[in-house]
Write a protein that holds these residues in place. Structure first.
Motif, PDB file in Angstrom:
ATOM      1  N   SER A   1      44.427 -28.487  45.986  1.00 54.08           N
ATOM      2  CA  SER A   1      43.732 -29.779  45.936  1.00 54.08           C
ATOM      3  C   SER A   1      44.096 -30.626  47.145  1.00 54.08           C
ATOM      4  N   GLN A   2      43.070 -31.292  47.701  1.00 59.70           N
ATOM      5  CA  GLN A   2      43.243 -32.198  48.849  1.00 59.70           C
ATOM      6  C   GLN A   2      43.462 -33.615  48.337  1.00 59.70           C
ATOM      7  N   GLY A   3      44.405 -34.323  48.923  1.00 66.19           N
ATOM      8  CA  GLY A   3      44.644 -35.685  48.485  1.00 66.19           C
ATOM      9  C   GLY A   3      45.586 -36.420  49.424  1.00 66.19           C
ATOM     10  N   VAL A   4      46.228 -37.441  48.890  1.00 70.05           N
ATOM     11  CA  VAL A   4      47.126 -38.280  49.684  1.00 70.05           C
ATOM     12  C   VAL A   4      48.454 -38.420  48.948  1.00 70.05           C
ATOM     13  N   GLU A   5      49.536 -38.225  49.674  1.00 68.71           N
ATOM     14  CA  GLU A   5      50.853 -38.536  49.121  1.00 68.71           C
ATOM     15  C   GLU A   5      51.149 -39.995  49.467  1.00 68.71           C
ATOM     16  N   ILE A   6      51.280 -40.809  48.423  1.00 61.13           N
ATOM     17  CA  ILE A   6      51.443 -42.262  48.593  1.00 61.13           C
ATOM     18  C   ILE A   6      52.913 -42.627  48.413  1.00 61.13           C
ATOM     19  N   TYR A   7      53.403 -43.522  49.279  1.00 56.16           N
ATOM     20  CA  TYR A   7      54.819 -43.878  49.249  1.00 56.16           C
ATOM     21  C   TYR A   7      55.040 -45.198  48.503  1.00 56.16           C
TER      22      TYR A   7
ATOM     23  N   PRO B   1      57.518 -40.689  46.229  1.00 56.02           N
ATOM     24  CA  PRO B   1      56.224 -40.118  46.655  1.00 56.02           C
ATOM     25  C   PRO B   1      55.370 -39.754  45.440  1.00 56.02           C
ATOM     26  N   VAL B   2      54.101 -40.113  45.511  1.00 48.75           N
ATOM     27  CA  VAL B   2      53.137 -39.836  44.435  1.00 48.75           C
ATOM     28  C   VAL B   2      51.924 -39.178  45.067  1.00 48.75           C
ATOM     29  N   PHE B   3      51.534 -38.006  44.552  1.00 46.91           N
ATOM     30  CA  PHE B   3      50.346 -37.330  45.085  1.00 46.91           C
ATOM     31  C   PHE B   3      49.149 -37.637  44.201  1.00 46.91           C
ATOM     32  N   THR B   4      48.009 -37.933  44.848  1.00 47.48           N
ATOM     33  CA  THR B   4      46.776 -38.185  44.102  1.00 47.48           C
ATOM     34  C   THR B   4      45.571 -37.627  44.852  1.00 47.48           C
ATOM     35  N   THR B   5      44.596 -37.155  44.083  1.00 46.03           N
ATOM     36  CA  THR B   5      43.306 -36.767  44.675  1.00 46.03           C
ATOM     37  C   THR B   5      42.314 -37.927  44.582  1.00 46.03           C
TER      38      THR B   5
END
Length: 800
Positions: free
Chosen positions: A225-231, A242-246
């Motif tokens: 899955s493609q997404g963003v790791e948010i700090y 770190p939190v990963f979300t699509t």
């Protein structure tokens, strides 16, 4: 009087074995065909699921042999594992004695079914000449950093007292005994299957002849899955979470974050806080739940507030940090941002615990409230950004791209690809498995067993009860050894390997089961592999097939093979049911194959199991169907007493049609319709009488399905060699051309009659014949014909 099936079947099974009829040897002048069914656990007697699986495979193997393919059709036994150990404990015997007894019994049953196996190639994974190569493969992986040890929370079956891979947890229970699965921290051995994740996903495109369902299951398990790791940052000390979300388009609606109970940060952030004891009690409670139960959609999600806060980096808002059971450490980063207005699971959790919500996407063209209080469920669709700062008014799919780029630019997030796949846990705290070839030395640390010392053999006298961890640790002569490096005192690894290790490469061993320099002879594998047709249950779509693909790619990296995928074509057969339920001892609805063979013969059982349903679908057992199959074989048996000198031309046409239909149906696994065509052929023979040529072709068509009776009839009509050595017949296209056709006759759209006419009849002549049909008189009398509608070779409609 019934045909003498018992005498016939015993005769031909003995003959096939004496003549080594199905022995496979590499031949350059013939195309090869490697047919393999998933080998069984030798847990007792064969069941109807085995019968169905192996009969399907046997038909294809025999069919291909008669088409002049050089067929490899082997059989073996997946002999290690908990079922044998549990049975040995129950019956107060040793697992090897129990296993060999079961293998001997199952081999005898498989031979009674008339399966065309090359028994000289039989392998059993519990023999040291097989598991030696498990250990060899493990050491090769260890050398390349693909086998490693780490402390990890694992699925633990308290009943079997062993660890389970994620895939071995079924509905929250152990896949073997169904006991509830708990979480436990142990030092474990893993295989780094994640190193192969890209190739495992990309190479699915090569598998053109695998069921789409299986390909989807594998792709979902790999879970790219493609997404963003948010700090996010802790409010107290700015440590990053770190939190990963699509769904980065919903970041402005994140009103709390949730950590997995196993997250290493949890104990740090609760230390000294008033909620510390409550959180620790919750973590303890969750540790007894399986991952499957924790993530099930129909189970209420539970959690506790930690007392700590984090900062949402896009708007600097303080958001509470919760710990909840539905977040797992191994998926993503072990932390999620919760957006209750746009995720139903978060919505239900927020409503339960009185947590805030914020709408940040409005559905275009619909009145979706932006007031959290008015929401009745989460809105998870596309729409227009609101309450999202500078991104307000953008379509959310466009906003995803722009928010992700902005976050990277600001240093508060990073665009990433995440995978669901995790490394494969192979340690088992059991006796009946392959010993892991590792020694622990106080001076040298982890030391691999030298190749020259393989196999590390299982001790014969290990005391085991199925309780209290691995029995190997209790055998002093096994556990206490010298370190191969420093010669000082060391201790062996006492865990054994998961049995899926054994079955991840057995298909390669069949090419050269006596190989003693490497796991397999490269020349033989180059000739036979990949497997042309693999057959087995859908329940192995993730576990076994994924691991086998991983091992194949590893062997390719060792330059031992030159292909990437082990199985070119895959068939997943359906289960056998009785009274609408899967056959099982606990339900008391088992039908014993031996009893059916004794009463009707193996050919009858084979015929029924293929005729009752297409192979991919479930099959409902019916005693009437078995009796019908037996009646058909008896009818066939009687034909040989009434052969003609020359068959009618019309029967020869039926023969060629049957050859075409049966050939095409077997090629496409439509065994039920192939058998239906053979039955129609037999009916035509009874009506018109067959000569030797027609009857010979009928026998050949039936022989892959019912080989014993076919062999006997083949011999009765004067053939010396086995019918399996006959060439599969070819049809003459000219004989398929129809000379007459049956037309349906309708009057005002309703069926009133049928007529057989020459295929090249003129429309005027056809009209003349139709109007003379006596059956139509009541419908045409005194009614003028308005229209004569002809659909060529199909129907006529008279409009009156």
């Amino acid at each position: 009087m019934s045909y003498p099936f018992k005498e016939i079947e015993e005769k031909w099974q003995k003959k096939w074995q004496e003549d080594k009829l199905f022995a496979a040897v590499a031949q350059k002048d013939k195309p090869k065909y490697y047919l393999l069914e998933m080998f069984p656990y030798p847990s007792g007697k064969i069941h109807m699921g085995h019968v169905r699986n192996y009969t399907i495979g046997d038909v294809v193997a025999r069919f291909k042999k008669m088409q002049n393919f050089n067929v490899l059709h082997p059989m073996g036994f997946d002999a290690f594992g908990q079922p044998a150990e549990n049975a040995a404990i129950k019956n107060k015997t040793q697992p090897d004695i129990w296993t060999h007894k079961c293998i001997d019994w199952m081999r005898q049953e498989l031979k009674r079914m008339g399966f065309s196996y090359d028994w000289a190639r039989e392998v059993s994974t519990s023999e040291d000449n097989y598991y030696k190569w498990n250990q060899w493969i493990f050491l090769k992986m260890y050398e390349r950093g693909l086998a490693y040890r780490k402390k990890s929370a694992v699925n633990w079956c308290p009943s079997c007292e062993t660890t389970l891979a994620n895939e071995e947890v079924v509905a929250g229970g152990c896949w073997r005994c169904s006991a509830g699965v708990e979480q436990k921290d142990l030092e474990q051995w893993f295989l780094k299957i994640t190193e192969y994740k890209e190739r495992l996903l990309e190479d699915l495109a090569q598998l053109k002849e695998w069921p789409e369902r299986v390909l989807s299951m594998q792709a979902n398990w790999l879970g790219r899955s493609q997404g963003v790791e948010i700090y996010f940052r802790l409010k107290d000390n700015h440590k990053v979470i770190p939190v990963f979300t699509t769904r980065v388009d919903t970041i402005f609606g994140a009103t709390y974050i949730v950590l997995a109970p196993e997250h290493p940060l949890v104990k740090e952030i609760i230390q000294g806080k008033t909620r510390e004891k409550e959180v620790l009690r919750f973590i303890q409670k969750v540790s007894k739940e399986s991952k499957e139960v924790r993530t099930a959609s129909d189970v209420k999600k539970e959690g506790v507030f930690t007392g700590a806060w984090a900062i949402n980096p896009v708007n600097n808002e303080e958001v509470p940090i919760w710990v909840a059971d539905y977040v797992l450490m191994e998926y993503g980063t072990g932390a999620i941002m919760a957006v209750p207005a746009h995720d139903q699971r978060d919505f239900l959790f927020a409503r339960e615990h009185g947590l805030p919500m914020r709408v940040v996407i409005k559905s275009p063209g619909h009145q979706v409230t932006t007031s959290p209080e008015e929401l009745t469920e989460a809105y998870e669709g596309d729409g227009i950004q609101v309450n999202s700062g500078q991104f307000d008014g953008l379509p959310n799919q466009e906003a995803k791209i722009k928010i992700a780029a902005w976050m990277e630019q600001q240093g508060i997030g990073k665009i990433q690809t995440h995978w669901r796949l995790r490394d494969w846990l192979i340690s088992r705290q059991r006796y009946w498995g392959t010993p892991i070839p590792i020694i622990y030395c106080p001076k040298c640390g982890i030391v691999p067993v030298p190749y020259a010392d393989l196999p590390v053999e299982l001790p014969k006298d290990a005391p085991f009860t199925g309780k209290g961890g691995s029995p190997l640790g209790k055998v002093k002569e096994f556990a206490e050894v010298k370190c191969p490096k420093c010669k000082g005192p060391g201790r062996r690894e006492t865990d054994t390997m998961a049995t899926f290790f054994d079955s991840s490469w057995y298909f390669l061993r069949f090419s050269s089961p006596q190989a003693n320099a490497e796991p397999f002879e490269r020349k033989e594998v180059k000739y036979w592999m990949p497997v042309d047709q693999y057959i087995g249950g859908i329940e192995h779509a993730i576990l076994h097939l994924l691991y086998s693909r991983f091992f194949t790619k590893f062997f390719k990296d060792l330059t031992m093979i030159d292909f990437s995928e082990p199985f070119s074509r895959l068939l997943t057969q359906g289960m056998v049911l009785k009274d609408g339920q899967v056959m099982s001892k606990s339900r008391g609805n088992i039908v014993d194959p031996d009893a059916i063979i004794k009463k009707y013969g193996a050919d009858t059982l084979r015929l029924f199991i293929l005729f009752a349903a297409p192979p991919e679908t479930e099959l409902e057992w019916e005693e009437r169907g078995i009796a019908g199959a037996f009646k058909f074989l008896n009818r066939l048996w009687r034909i040989q007493k009434n052969l003609k000198t020359k068959a009618d031309p019309s029967l020869v046409k039926v023969m060629h049609k049957s050859i075409k239909k049966v050939t095409e149906d077997i090629e496409s696994f439509k065994f039920n319709t192939a058998i239906a065509s053979i039955m129609e052929f037999v009916n035509a023979v009874y009506q018109q009488g067959a000569d030797k040529e027609v009857f010979s072709n009928l026998i050949i068509l039936l022989s892959p399905i019912a080989p014993h009776i076919s062999e006997e009839l083949w011999q009765i009509i004067g053939n010396k060699e086995s019918v399996s050595l006959a060439h599969w017949p070819k049809y003459d296209p000219q004989m398929l051309i129809e000379e007459t056709v049956t037309l349906v006759i309708q009057v005002n759209g309703r069926l009133r009659s049928k007529i057989d006419v020459p295929i090249d009849i003129s429309e005027d002549k056809l009209k003349e014949l139709v109007l003379l049909d006596a059956k139509l008189k009541p419908w045409l009398e005194n009614k003028p014909l308005k229209n004569f509608i002809l659909i060529p070779n199909k129907l006529i409609n008279l409009v009156v």
